[in-house]
Design an enzyme around this catalytic site. Sequence first.
Site, mmCIF file in Angstrom:
data_model
loop_
_atom_site.group_PDB
_atom_site.id
_atom_site.type_symbol
_atom_site.label_atom_id
_atom_site.label_comp_id
_atom_site.label_asym_id
_atom_site.label_seq_id
_atom_site.Cartn_x
_atom_site.Cartn_y
_atom_site.Cartn_z
ATOM 1 N N GLU A 195 -92.073 -36.727 -28.773
ATOM 2 C CA GLU A 195 -92.016 -36.546 -27.258
ATOM 3 C C GLU A 195 -91.642 -38.038 -26.783
ATOM 4 O OE1 GLU A 195 -94.136 -32.853 -25.483
ATOM 5 O OE2 GLU A 195 -95.140 -34.566 -25.599
ATOM 6 N N CYS A 196 -90.620 -38.539 -25.969
ATOM 7 C CA CYS A 196 -90.575 -39.964 -25.355
ATOM 8 C C CYS A 196 -90.820 -40.882 -26.587
ATOM 9 C CB CYS A 196 -91.335 -39.833 -24.174
ATOM 10 S SG CYS A 196 -90.806 -41.135 -23.188
ATOM 11 N N GLY A 197 -91.910 -41.601 -26.620
ATOM 12 C CA GLY A 197 -92.503 -42.552 -27.323
ATOM 13 C C GLY A 197 -92.343 -42.235 -28.751
#
Length: 458
Positions: free
Chosen positions: A332-334
Site C-alpha cells: 500500500e502507498c509507500g
Amino acid sequence: MEIPRIMIAAGSSGSGKTAITCGLLQVFKNRGLNAVSFKCGPDYIDPLFHKTVLGIPSKNLDTFFVPPGIVQGLMAETAAYADISVTEGVMGYYDGAGIRTHTASSYELAKATGTPVILIVNARGMGISVIAYVKGFLEYKACSGIKAVILNQASKTVYNELKPLIEKELGITVAGYLPVMPECHLESRHLGLVLPEEIEGIQQIINDMAVKMEECIDIDKIISIAKSAPCININPVEARPVCSYGKVRIGVAMDEAFCFYYEDNLRLLEKFGARLVYFSPLHEKKLPGNIDGCIFGGGYPELYLKELSSNTSMLKSVKQELSVNQMPYIAECGGFLYLHENMEDTCHNNYKLAGVIQADAIYKGKLQRFGYVTLSPAACASAGNKEIKAHEFHYYDSTDNGKSYIAAKPFRNMRWECIHETGHGFAGFPHLYFYSCPGFAREFVEKCLHYSLVRNDS
C-alpha cells in the site's frame, strides 16, 4: 456495556487536538487509570503519538469504512476493560468525507458511539466572540453531543472572565484552559505531524503538557463526563479462523520508512489465524525465513531512499520471493512505491528499488487523488461485489498505477483505474480498511496458507 469515554474535538485542524489528547492520556496514566485511545478517521500518525504515551497501540474508528454497529463493536472490543477511553477527532468537528457532508466526521462518530465531546476552542486573539463561536457549534445540530469546552491558547485572566459568561449564556461547562505553550508545539510536514520518534524530547513535551493540564483543567469534571456516557452495544464481527493460529506466518514491514498500518487490520489477520512477523526493509538483509506472505504498508520511504536503495540484498530477497516464487503480498502507498523499479526523491534524484512493479515512482510535489475511495474490481465494477473501502494520501504518482480495480470517490463523480492485482499480489496507492471487506483479508490468509502448503511439500 458501560464504557467511560470522551472525544477531544475542535473547530479545525491545527487547534491542538493531538497535543491535548496526548497530555490528557498522560494525566490519566499518571493517576493510575487504565486508558485506551482511538483516532477518528484514516490517520496513521496521530495514533503513533497516542502509543508513545500509553505504550499500547491506538486504533482508528471510521464511519465511512464501516457502519455504526461495527464501529461500536470495534470500540467495545478495545475499551471493554479500560477505565477510560479517549478518541481524538479529525479536522473540524462537523467536517466529513466531502466539503458538503458530515459523513465520516467526528460528529458522526461521536453520535454513532454515544461519546460525549469536549470541544477545544482556539481562543487566541478572541474575547467575547468565543461565545458566538461556541454557540454555533452547539446549535448547528440539535444534538451536538458537546458536553464541555476547553479554551486553548488563552491566558488565565481571559479564561477567568470568559468562563462565567460562556456558562451563563450557553449553559455549557467550561472545563478549563491552556495558555500558549510554544515548548509543546508538535511539528508538521506533508503527511501530517512529524513522527514522534523524530521529535527530540517528545516524552518531556507530553509530561509538561500533562502537568499544565492538571493545573489549568478540571480533570475530575472530564472524568465525570466520560462516566456519563451511555452503554454501548457490542456487535462483534465474525472472523472464523482459516487455520490454527501460527500455521500461517505473514511478514509485515515495520520501521522508520514503513509504519502506517491500521491496528485493526493487523488484528483481523491474527483472528483469521496468521502470526505476524515484523521485519525492517531498512535494516535487515533479507525477508524473514519461513514466511508465507508479506505486507508492505505506507510510510515515508522517500525520506530513506538512499538507505533502501543501497540495501541491495533485501531488494533481491523481495524480488525473488514476490516475483519469482510468487509469495502472496499486499503493498500500500509507500509499500507500493518500494516495489517499483525506480523511485525519485523530492529533488528528482533517481534510486533503484525492488522492481516487482515494472514502473517508476515520480514525485509530484502536491497531493494526488486525496481522500476516501471505494474500490471495485474492474471486471465487474458495476456489480459492486468484493468492494473494499480505502483512503489515499500521497505526493507521488506512478507511471503505471494498475488497472485491476476502479476507485470511486464519495460525493463526487470521480473514478479512475488503480491496483496491480495478480493471482498472488495486490499493490497500489490506496490504504485498505479490512473490516470494510473482511473477506478480502480472509482470502489473503487463505492464499498464504496455500503457499505454505505448496512450499512445505516442495
